[in-house]
Design a protein around this motif. Structure first.
Motif, PDB file in Angstrom:
ATOM      1  N   THR A 166      -1.607 -11.586  -6.671  1.00 50.75           N
ATOM      2  CA  THR A 166      -2.833 -11.030  -6.084  1.00 50.75           C
ATOM      3  C   THR A 166      -2.552 -10.485  -4.688  1.00 50.75           C
ATOM      4  OG1 THR A 166      -4.220 -12.570  -7.337  1.00 50.75           O
ATOM      5  CG2 THR A 166      -5.193 -11.568  -5.375  1.00 50.75           C
ATOM      6  N   LEU A 167      -1.716 -11.212  -3.929  1.00 48.22           N
ATOM      7  CA  LEU A 167      -1.349 -10.754  -2.593  1.00 48.22           C
ATOM      8  C   LEU A 167      -0.565  -9.444  -2.647  1.00 48.22           C
ATOM      9  CD1 LEU A 167      -0.278 -14.074  -0.822  1.00 48.22           C
ATOM     10  CD2 LEU A 167      -2.325 -12.712  -0.373  1.00 48.22           C
ATOM     11  N   ALA A 168       0.245  -9.272  -3.676  1.00 47.87           N
ATOM     12  CA  ALA A 168       1.005  -8.025  -3.831  1.00 47.87           C
ATOM     13  C   ALA A 168       0.056  -6.842  -4.009  1.00 47.87           C
ATOM     14  CB  ALA A 168       1.951  -8.135  -5.018  1.00 47.87           C
ATOM     15  N   ASP A 169      -0.991  -7.031  -4.800  1.00 47.85           N
ATOM     16  CA  ASP A 169      -1.990  -5.968  -4.962  1.00 47.85           C
ATOM     17  C   ASP A 169      -2.692  -5.677  -3.647  1.00 47.85           C
ATOM     18  OD1 ASP A 169      -1.675  -5.292  -7.660  1.00 47.85           O
ATOM     19  OD2 ASP A 169      -3.000  -6.906  -8.334  1.00 47.85           O
ATOM     20  N   GLN A 170      -3.008  -6.744  -2.903  1.00 47.96           N
ATOM     21  CA  GLN A 170      -3.698  -6.564  -1.626  1.00 47.96           C
ATOM     22  C   GLN A 170      -2.820  -5.819  -0.632  1.00 47.96           C
ATOM     23  OE1 GLN A 170      -6.969  -7.438  -0.910  1.00 47.96           O
ATOM     24  NE2 GLN A 170      -6.544  -6.169   0.902  1.00 47.96           N
ATOM     25  N   LEU A 171      -1.514  -6.097  -0.637  1.00 45.18           N
ATOM     26  CA  LEU A 171      -0.580  -5.401   0.246  1.00 45.18           C
ATOM     27  C   LEU A 171      -0.622  -3.899   0.001  1.00 45.18           C
ATOM     28  CD1 LEU A 171       1.739  -5.484   2.353  1.00 45.18           C
ATOM     29  CD2 LEU A 171       3.314  -5.751   0.421  1.00 45.18           C
ATOM     30  N   ILE A 172      -0.622  -3.513  -1.257  1.00 45.34           N
ATOM     31  CA  ILE A 172      -0.668  -2.078  -1.584  1.00 45.34           C
ATOM     32  C   ILE A 172      -1.997  -1.463  -1.159  1.00 45.34           C
ATOM     33  CG2 ILE A 172      -0.549  -0.378  -3.436  1.00 45.34           C
ATOM     34  CD1 ILE A 172       2.102  -1.821  -2.658  1.00 45.34           C
ATOM     35  N   THR A 173      -3.083  -2.180  -1.348  1.00 46.77           N
ATOM     36  CA  THR A 173      -4.391  -1.683  -0.904  1.00 46.77           C
ATOM     37  C   THR A 173      -4.397  -1.445   0.596  1.00 46.77           C
ATOM     38  OG1 THR A 173      -5.563  -2.831  -2.696  1.00 46.77           O
ATOM     39  CG2 THR A 173      -6.849  -2.235  -0.739  1.00 46.77           C
ATOM     40  N   ASP A 174      -3.866  -2.400   1.350  1.00 49.51           N
ATOM     41  CA  ASP A 174      -3.865  -2.282   2.809  1.00 49.51           C
ATOM     42  C   ASP A 174      -2.909  -1.195   3.297  1.00 49.51           C
ATOM     43  OD1 ASP A 174      -5.727  -4.328   3.041  1.00 49.51           O
ATOM     44  OD2 ASP A 174      -4.179  -5.884   3.131  1.00 49.51           O
ATOM     45  N   LEU A 175      -1.745  -1.065   2.670  1.00 54.42           N
ATOM     46  CA  LEU A 175      -0.803  -0.018   3.066  1.00 54.42           C
ATOM     47  C   LEU A 175      -1.309   1.371   2.688  1.00 54.42           C
ATOM     48  CD1 LEU A 175       2.623  -1.678   2.198  1.00 54.42           C
ATOM     49  CD2 LEU A 175       1.658  -1.268   4.474  1.00 54.42           C
ATOM     50  N   THR A 176      -2.050   1.465   1.598  1.00 55.02           N
ATOM     51  CA  THR A 176      -2.666   2.750   1.223  1.00 55.02           C
ATOM     52  C   THR A 176      -3.703   3.153   2.265  1.00 55.02           C
ATOM     53  OG1 THR A 176      -2.315   2.318  -1.140  1.00 55.02           O
ATOM     54  CG2 THR A 176      -3.954   3.978  -0.561  1.00 55.02           C
ATOM     55  N   ASP A 177      -4.450   2.176   2.738  1.00 50.70           N
ATOM     56  CA  ASP A 177      -5.423   2.419   3.809  1.00 50.70           C
ATOM     57  C   ASP A 177      -4.712   2.942   5.051  1.00 50.70           C
ATOM     58  OD1 ASP A 177      -7.766   2.418   5.296  1.00 50.70           O
ATOM     59  OD2 ASP A 177      -7.713   0.265   5.688  1.00 50.70           O
ATOM     60  N   TRP A 178      -3.615   2.284   5.425  1.00 49.90           N
ATOM     61  CA  TRP A 178      -2.805   2.726   6.579  1.00 49.90           C
ATOM     62  C   TRP A 178      -2.296   4.152   6.377  1.00 49.90           C
ATOM     63  CZ3 TRP A 178       2.939   2.304   6.010  1.00 49.90           C
ATOM     64  CH2 TRP A 178       3.617   2.810   7.127  1.00 49.90           C
ATOM     65  N   GLN A 179      -1.755   4.443   5.212  1.00 56.37           N
ATOM     66  CA  GLN A 179      -1.209   5.773   4.936  1.00 56.37           C
ATOM     67  C   GLN A 179      -2.273   6.858   5.106  1.00 56.37           C
ATOM     68  OE1 GLN A 179      -1.115   6.935   0.991  1.00 56.37           O
ATOM     69  NE2 GLN A 179       0.605   8.357   1.136  1.00 56.37           N
ATOM     70  N   LYS A 180      -3.478   6.585   4.666  1.00 58.22           N
ATOM     71  CA  LYS A 180      -4.551   7.567   4.749  1.00 58.22           C
ATOM     72  C   LYS A 180      -5.043   7.766   6.177  1.00 58.22           C
ATOM     73  CE  LYS A 180      -6.303   6.843   0.047  1.00 58.22           C
ATOM     74  NZ  LYS A 180      -7.437   6.334  -0.762  1.00 58.22           N
ATOM     75  N   ARG A 181      -4.819   6.786   7.043  1.00 55.23           N
ATOM     76  CA  ARG A 181      -5.358   6.857   8.393  1.00 55.23           C
ATOM     77  C   ARG A 181      -4.337   7.263   9.458  1.00 55.23           C
ATOM     78  NH1 ARG A 181      -8.079   1.010   8.284  1.00 55.23           N
ATOM     79  NH2 ARG A 181      -8.338   1.346  10.509  1.00 55.23           N
ATOM     80  N   VAL A 182      -3.067   7.330   9.105  1.00 60.00           N
ATOM     81  CA  VAL A 182      -2.038   7.664  10.086  1.00 60.00           C
ATOM     82  C   VAL A 182      -2.330   8.992  10.789  1.00 60.00           C
ATOM     83  CG1 VAL A 182       0.365   8.396  10.319  1.00 60.00           C
ATOM     84  CG2 VAL A 182      -0.169   6.293   9.125  1.00 60.00           C
ATOM     85  N   GLY A 183      -2.798   9.973  10.037  1.00 62.18           N
ATOM     86  CA  GLY A 183      -3.071  11.286  10.609  1.00 62.18           C
ATOM     87  C   GLY A 183      -4.187  11.286  11.640  1.00 62.18           C
ATOM     88  N   LYS A 184      -4.961  10.201  11.701  1.00 60.75           N
ATOM     89  CA  LYS A 184      -6.067  10.104  12.656  1.00 60.75           C
ATOM     90  C   LYS A 184      -5.707   9.253  13.878  1.00 60.75           C
ATOM     91  CE  LYS A 184      -9.451  10.455   8.905  1.00 60.75           C
ATOM     92  NZ  LYS A 184     -10.575   9.786   8.217  1.00 60.75           N
ATOM     93  N   ALA A 185      -4.482   8.795  13.948  1.00 63.33           N
ATOM     94  CA  ALA A 185      -4.078   7.920  15.050  1.00 63.33           C
ATOM     95  C   ALA A 185      -4.081   8.659  16.381  1.00 63.33           C
ATOM     96  CB  ALA A 185      -2.692   7.349  14.780  1.00 63.33           C
ATOM     97  N   ASP A 186      -4.384   7.933  17.445  1.00 64.48           N
ATOM     98  CA  ASP A 186      -4.279   8.487  18.791  1.00 64.48           C
ATOM     99  C   ASP A 186      -2.805   8.548  19.169  1.00 64.48           C
ATOM    100  OD1 ASP A 186      -7.024   8.600  19.054  1.00 64.48           O
ATOM    101  OD2 ASP A 186      -7.172   6.652  20.042  1.00 64.48           O
ATOM    102  N   ILE A 187      -2.265   9.746  19.313  1.00 59.69           N
ATOM    103  CA  ILE A 187      -0.865   9.917  19.702  1.00 59.69           C
ATOM    104  C   ILE A 187      -0.804  10.903  20.856  1.00 59.69           C
ATOM    105  CG2 ILE A 187       1.442  10.642  18.963  1.00 59.69           C
ATOM    106  CD1 ILE A 187       0.622   9.975  16.097  1.00 59.69           C
TER     107      ILE A 187
END
Length: 381
Positions: free
Chosen positions: A235-256
């Motif tokens: 179950t944790l493995a599935d959650q890891l992918i969910t959270d990393l997918t969220d990160w991947q989608k938001r990287v382009g919006k990061a303050d850089i």
């Protein structure tokens, strides 16, 4: 991943404050309206002024407490704008920032735990300094790099998660370290999304009260220490992918920004010094040198993108950084047979003398790297 950090919410695309530089200082002038003295103790966080002009501002930090502390500058919604870690008792540090008008919070964090002792401050009027267009190009290139790293991480993490879900212990072990490389290369950007980092990269000693342990390191413990994969791990493995997918989608919006890139490079070296060199980061798998190399690569990417402007402003600093990056990379190469691979020596096989040599190499690079942010905005005297 640091042992603990403030809880923060998602970053937006609008940057309001950017750290420029941090280094040990003897003291602050204390008389300028653009200097804010921050005095940290074990029970207080005192600031010399709570309102100041927008533009270039200097935070002169002194730790008068008995504990190592951190100082954060936060947006009103608790996003981390900038931070300075590992400020030892009796030491002083300086951070220069470019501030737009608005409200902020300065937080001191004695013992580097909890939400910190806070002071509300406000920047008024003023204007930000003009930026070299080459730095805008550097930001664009780094944003593309960060997105590429996130995009490449997801399939590797899915391979890792699939092995966990299949109950294949050895396949999961093999896939673990590669799945973390892109994250480690861009960790300051990843950590700017503070609600993701505690889910995917927290260690046991970094858990806040009541926080459930999830992410890579929880699974690492199951694979190497417990030597079994449970239904909960799947179950944790599935959650890891969910959270990393969220990160991947938001990287382009990061303050850089150019200065956040430079400070982020220094943060990556701090990550190495406080987690990888000590063996605390990958305490079960001992894959610390993979993370170590990825952190150095991420720092070097930021540096190379900022280098043209830094060379013009401070050629001596660039010469030293070139030297120290080369030396540290050469040192790391001792621990892998193939320089194109990430098959490094297990860190539990690295003796104390060699760990000391690695630590010295990190420190030799971290000191000049702390000056990079200033070099991209200010010509040396």
């Amino acid at each position: 991943m640091r042992a603990a950090r403030l809880s923060v919410v998602t970053a937006t695309a609008v940057a309001a404050l950017t750290a420029v530089a941090g280094c040990t200082e003897k003291g602050s002038s204390g008389d300028s309206d653009r200097v804010i003295d921050v005095t940290a103790t074990d029970s207080k966080c005192e600031v010399s002024k709570k309102e100041f002009p927008a533009g270039h501002v200097e935070l002169a930090i002194e730790n008068k407490g008995s504990k190592v502390t951190e100082v954060y500058v936060l947006f009103p919604d608790d996003r981390i704008v900038t931070e300075r870690e590992n400020i030892g008792p009796g030491t002083k540090q300086k951070v220069t920032a470019e501030v737009k008008a608005g409200a902020y919070t300065i937080a001191c964090k004695p013992g580097m735990k909890g939400d910190g002792i806070r002071q509300e401050v406000k920047a008024t009027g003023g204007s930000a300094a003009k930026r070299d267009p080459r730095l805008d190009s550097a930001v664009a290139a780094y944003r593309k790099y960060a997105q590429e790293q996130a995009d490449a991480t997801l399939p590797l993490a899915k391979t890792f998660a699939a092995a966990v879900k299949a109950g294949d212990l050895e396949a999961a072990k093999k896939a673990y370290a590669p799945s973390r490389i892109g994250w480690e290369r861009t960790e300051p950007v990843a950590e700017s999304f503070g609600d993701i980092d505690p889910k995917v990269d927290v260690r046991a000693d970094g858990l806040e009260a009541g926080q459930k342990w999830t992410g890579w390191h929880r699974l690492e413990k199951s694979l190497w220490q417990d030597k079994k994969i449970t239904a909960a791990d799947k179950t944790l493995a599935d959650q890891l992918i969910t959270d990393l997918t969220d990160w991947q989608k938001r990287v382009g919006k990061a303050d850089i920004t150019p200065t956040s890139m430079a400070n982020g490079a220094k943060e990556l070296l701090d990550e190495v010094a406080t987690g990888k060199v000590t063996g605390e980061e990958e305490r079960y798998s001992h894959t610390d040198l993979v993370d170590f190399k990825a952190n150095v690569e991420g720092a070097e990417k930021s540096y190379e993108l900022l280098k043209p402007v830094a060379q013009e402003n401070n050629a001596a600093l660039v010469t030293e950084l070139d030297k120290q990056f080369a030396a540290l990379n050469t040192l790391l190469d001792k621990y892998r047979a193939d320089k194109s691979s990430y098959d490094f020596t297990s860190y539990d096989k690295v003796g104390d003398a060699d760990r000391k040599q690695l630590s010295d190499g990190v420190n030799a690079l971290a000191e000049p790297l702390s000056k990079l942010a200033a070099a991209v905005v200010t010509k040396s005297a």
